[in-house]
Design an enzyme around this catalytic site. Structure first.
Site, mmCIF file in Angstrom:
data_model
loop_
_atom_site.group_PDB
_atom_site.id
_atom_site.type_symbol
_atom_site.label_atom_id
_atom_site.label_comp_id
_atom_site.label_asym_id
_atom_site.label_seq_id
_atom_site.Cartn_x
_atom_site.Cartn_y
_atom_site.Cartn_z
ATOM 1 N N SER A 114 0.831 -1.224 -0.091
ATOM 2 C CA SER A 114 0.022 -0.026 -0.042
ATOM 3 C C SER A 114 0.820 1.136 0.028
ATOM 4 O O SER A 114 0.265 2.402 -0.324
ATOM 5 C CB SER A 114 -0.961 0.164 1.143
ATOM 6 O OG SER A 114 -0.352 -0.063 2.270
ATOM 7 N N CYS A 115 2.454 1.241 0.113
ATOM 8 C CA CYS A 115 3.045 2.345 0.483
ATOM 9 C C CYS A 115 4.486 1.994 -0.252
ATOM 10 O O CYS A 115 5.009 1.436 0.485
ATOM 11 C CB CYS A 115 2.970 2.933 1.794
ATOM 12 S SG CYS A 115 4.103 4.354 1.894
ATOM 13 N N GLY A 116 4.677 2.727 -1.340
ATOM 14 C CA GLY A 116 6.015 2.510 -1.858
ATOM 15 C C GLY A 116 7.127 3.600 -1.432
ATOM 16 O O GLY A 116 8.384 3.169 -1.571
#
Length: 282
Positions: A114-116
């Site tokens: 969900s978060c790069g």
């Protein structure tokens, strides 16, 4: 090379009645990307199109700018408890003369689906300068074409139809023709796969294209599009404030809340053509 879906037993409850049945889930496994044998990043992804993902990641991080910048990309031995290769470690060898990534690109921790951005060595490193700024791209897209993109992208989501649990990204021509679509548990991975495919096909800079994503538009997704020279980015949900700022700074057209017959154009309105005339303003 890894399963895209897995089946797990669930207890299904409907109208007060219960029954046990198998359910299809989107697979999520780690992929470690190495450059020259050195671990660079670990991302949680849906297995498949891993070489595209690695190329897209390196492109959007500013490590490479052309498919010729990569000499080879191969899986390393990464075995599970039974001794089988998991195909979860990919090593990229850069072409002679291509400098290795500096420490600002190194992911200190793994990136989740969900978060790069989490785990960047420095937040300032996110603002990587692109070789392919989209500001001068003359492409024009009609609002009629744009409103049809979400349905076209959804129709290309074969795994989503089975699991209901994947993000998607698709690259389109300005007439609405789909060039490539990819699915992944991580929205940033789906974009990297699309852009990696485009790079390998010789399509970077991606001039005259529209990148459509399912979900919201973050700063990172906007930066990825900018790094590939994509002039128009559209999403079914909202952009973040930094995404809008990035689009305006680089001359990208940014469209959000693309649903039904409506949309919001947050930047680059001059590229959107309505039934009457091109829009004006920022």
């Amino acid at each position: 090379m890894g399963r895209v879906t897995v089946r797990r037993p669930v207890l299904h409850i409907e109208d007060g009645q219960t029954r046990r049945r198998p359910d299809a889930l989107a697979a999520e496994e780690p992929l470690e990307i190495r450059v020259g044998g050195r671990a660079l990043a670990v991302t949680m992804r849906t297995p498949g199109h891993d070489v595209e993902l690695a190329h897209g990641f390196l492109l959007t991080e500013g490590v490479i700018g052309d498919r010729e910048d990569v000499a080879t990309a191969r899986y390393c031995d990464s075995v599970d408890d039974s001794g089988r290769n998991t195909y979860n470690v990919l090593d990229v060898a850069l072409a002679p003369g291509v400098p290795p990534p500096d420490d600002s690109v190194e992911r200190r921790f793994y990136t989740t689906s969900s978060c790069g951005v989490c785990g960047k060595a420095s937040l300032d490193a996110v603002r990587t300068k692109t070789r392919y700024a989209p500001g001068d791209d003359p492409v024009r897209v009609t609002s009629e074409v744009l409103v049809g993109l979400p349905d076209t992208l959804r129709a290309a989501q074969a795994v989503f139809e089975t699991t209901g649990g994947l993000h998607a990204a698709g690259l389109f021509r300005p007439d609405g023709t789909l060039i490539v679509a990819r699915e992944d548990v991580g929205r940033h991975n789906a974009v990297d796969k699309v852009l990696g495919h485009t790079l390998l096909a010789g399509g970077v800079p991606a001039s005259g294209t529209v990148l459509m994503v399912s979900g919201r538009t973050s700063f990172e997704l906007t930066q990825k599009a900018v790094m590939a020279g994509v002039p128009v980015l559209a999403a079914v949900s909202a952009p973040s404030s930094l995404a809008v700022e990035m689009a305006r700074e680089t001359g990208m057209t940014l469209v959000g809340f693309l649903r039904g017959q409506s949309m919001n154009v947050y930047a680059g309105t001059e590229r959107i053509v309505t039934a009457d005339a091109p829009l004006v303003g920022g």
